[in-house]
Write a protein that holds these residues in place. Structure first.
Motif, PDB file in Angstrom:
ATOM      1  N   LEU A   9       0.929  -1.168   0.219  1.00  0.00           N
ATOM      2  CA  LEU A   9      -0.067   0.042  -0.157  1.00  0.00           C
ATOM      3  C   LEU A   9       0.906   1.335  -0.116  1.00  0.00           C
ATOM      4  O   LEU A   9       1.854   1.351   1.017  1.00  0.00           O
ATOM      5  CB  LEU A   9      -0.883   0.114   1.068  1.00  0.00           C
ATOM      6  N   HIS A  10       0.573   2.167  -0.757  1.00  0.00           N
ATOM      7  CA  HIS A  10       1.352   3.311  -0.932  1.00  0.00           C
ATOM      8  C   HIS A  10       0.587   4.711  -0.376  1.00  0.00           C
ATOM      9  O   HIS A  10      -0.752   4.509  -0.369  1.00  0.00           O
ATOM     10  CB  HIS A  10       1.722   3.842  -2.227  1.00  0.00           C
ATOM     11  N   ASN A  11       1.474   5.504   0.053  1.00  0.00           N
ATOM     12  CA  ASN A  11       0.556   6.646   0.343  1.00  0.00           C
ATOM     13  C   ASN A  11      -0.477   6.699   1.378  1.00  0.00           C
ATOM     14  O   ASN A  11      -1.332   7.380   1.500  1.00  0.00           O
ATOM     15  CB  ASN A  11       0.176   7.503  -0.610  1.00  0.00           C
ATOM     16  N   VAL A  12      -0.203   6.011   2.608  1.00  0.00           N
ATOM     17  CA  VAL A  12      -0.916   5.780   3.692  1.00  0.00           C
ATOM     18  C   VAL A  12      -0.593   6.867   4.856  1.00  0.00           C
ATOM     19  O   VAL A  12       0.740   6.910   5.027  1.00  0.00           O
ATOM     20  CB  VAL A  12      -0.625   4.258   4.335  1.00  0.00           C
ATOM     21  N   ASN A  13      -1.446   7.470   5.286  1.00  0.00           N
ATOM     22  CA  ASN A  13      -1.120   8.542   6.222  1.00  0.00           C
ATOM     23  C   ASN A  13      -1.182   7.687   7.646  1.00  0.00           C
ATOM     24  O   ASN A  13      -2.253   7.524   8.148  1.00  0.00           O
ATOM     25  CB  ASN A  13      -2.376   9.657   6.066  1.00  0.00           C
ATOM     26  N   LEU A  14      -0.067   7.882   8.234  1.00  0.00           N
ATOM     27  CA  LEU A  14       0.148   6.861   9.463  1.00  0.00           C
ATOM     28  C   LEU A  14      -0.406   7.685  10.498  1.00  0.00           C
ATOM     29  O   LEU A  14      -0.624   7.226  11.737  1.00  0.00           O
ATOM     30  CB  LEU A  14       1.503   6.565   9.590  1.00  0.00           C
ATOM     31  N   GLU A  15      -0.658   8.964  10.350  1.00  0.00           N
ATOM     32  CA  GLU A  15      -1.064   9.873  11.467  1.00  0.00           C
ATOM     33  C   GLU A  15      -2.479  10.162  11.541  1.00  0.00           C
ATOM     34  O   GLU A  15      -3.042  10.650  12.298  1.00  0.00           O
ATOM     35  CB  GLU A  15      -0.543  11.375  11.500  1.00  0.00           C
ATOM     36  N   GLN A  16      -3.355   9.446  10.603  1.00  0.00           N
ATOM     37  CA  GLN A  16      -4.795   9.612  10.426  1.00  0.00           C
ATOM     38  C   GLN A  16      -5.487   8.009  10.429  1.00  0.00           C
ATOM     39  O   GLN A  16      -6.549   8.148  10.712  1.00  0.00           O
ATOM     40  CB  GLN A  16      -5.343  10.575   9.423  1.00  0.00           C
ATOM     41  N   THR A  17      -4.683   7.187   9.679  1.00  0.00           N
ATOM     42  CA  THR A  17      -5.470   5.710   9.613  1.00  0.00           C
ATOM     43  C   THR A  17      -5.218   5.016  10.924  1.00  0.00           C
ATOM     44  O   THR A  17      -4.245   4.969  11.599  1.00  0.00           O
ATOM     45  CB  THR A  17      -4.370   5.020   8.582  1.00  0.00           C
ATOM     46  N   THR A  18      -6.432   4.468  11.061  1.00  0.00           N
ATOM     47  CA  THR A  18      -6.606   3.606  12.234  1.00  0.00           C
ATOM     48  C   THR A  18      -6.207   2.018  11.913  1.00  0.00           C
ATOM     49  O   THR A  18      -6.453   1.668  10.451  1.00  0.00           O
ATOM     50  CB  THR A  18      -7.990   3.711  12.946  1.00  0.00           C
ATOM     51  N   VAL A  19      -6.185   1.254  12.876  1.00  0.00           N
ATOM     52  CA  VAL A  19      -5.923  -0.275  12.752  1.00  0.00           C
ATOM     53  C   VAL A  19      -7.138  -0.538  12.133  1.00  0.00           C
ATOM     54  O   VAL A  19      -7.235  -1.359  11.126  1.00  0.00           O
ATOM     55  CB  VAL A  19      -5.647  -0.953  14.139  1.00  0.00           C
ATOM     56  N   GLY A  20      -8.491  -0.422  12.342  1.00  0.00           N
ATOM     57  CA  GLY A  20      -9.536  -0.750  11.872  1.00  0.00           C
ATOM     58  C   GLY A  20      -9.810  -0.253  10.393  1.00  0.00           C
ATOM     59  O   GLY A  20      -9.932  -0.972   9.209  1.00  0.00           O
ATOM     60  N   GLN A  21      -9.139   0.869   9.986  1.00  0.00           N
ATOM     61  CA  GLN A  21      -9.229   1.342   8.529  1.00  0.00           C
ATOM     62  C   GLN A  21      -8.017   0.524   7.616  1.00  0.00           C
ATOM     63  O   GLN A  21      -8.532   0.204   6.515  1.00  0.00           O
ATOM     64  CB  GLN A  21      -8.993   2.812   8.331  1.00  0.00           C
TER      65      GLN A  21
END
Length: 141
Positions: free
Chosen positions: A43-55
């Motif tokens: 997966l590219h361009n994942v925002n680690l500061e906003q994405t949750t484990v569930g997402q």
């Protein structure tokens, strides 16, 4: 002639060169521990500061259901994420999953990925928790 560093290799590790708002993650989708059946989803361009484990779970499930080449994995029940390794970190000797560090299992679906210490080039395993527990009790391949 002036010297510039633009043509030289950067000294910045790849896990720090990319901002946490545009990270690349590798998710090891595990279908079978016994037969070592897994496939990596990048997966590219994942925002680690906003994405949750569930997402992240939902993004991975959606990719398995819609992207070509994932048909053998579409019926697999995958419900648990576990940190496999961070960039430049030590990897396990087990080729399918790290059996130690159960504290690396991501149990809180509401927690943000960066809160777990995720950074660019982090690898995560995504698997069926029941099958994992059975394999852990008897790790035969």
């Amino acid at each position: 002639m002036s010297s510039t560093r633009t043509d030289e290799i950067s000294d910045v590790p790849t896990n720090l060169a990319i901002p946490k708002t545009a990270a690349t993650l590798t998710i090891r989708i595990i279908k079978s521990f016994e037969f070592r059946t897994e496939r990596s989803l990048v997966l590219h361009n994942v925002n680690l500061e906003q994405t949750t484990v569930g997402q992240l779970k939902e993004i991975a499930r959606q990719a398995v259901q819609t992207q070509p080449g994932w048909k053998p994995y579409r019926n697999a029940t995958i419900d648990t994420l576990k940190l496999y390794t961070k960039a430049h970190g030590a990897k396990t000797t087990n080729l399918i999953i790290n059996l130690d560090h159960d504290d690396w299992i991501l149990d809180d679906d509401t927690k943000i990925l960066s809160d777990y210490g995720f950074e660019n080039e982090t690898e995560i395993s995504f698997f069926n928790r029941k099958l994992y527990e059975e394999f852990k009790a008897n790790p035969e391949v």
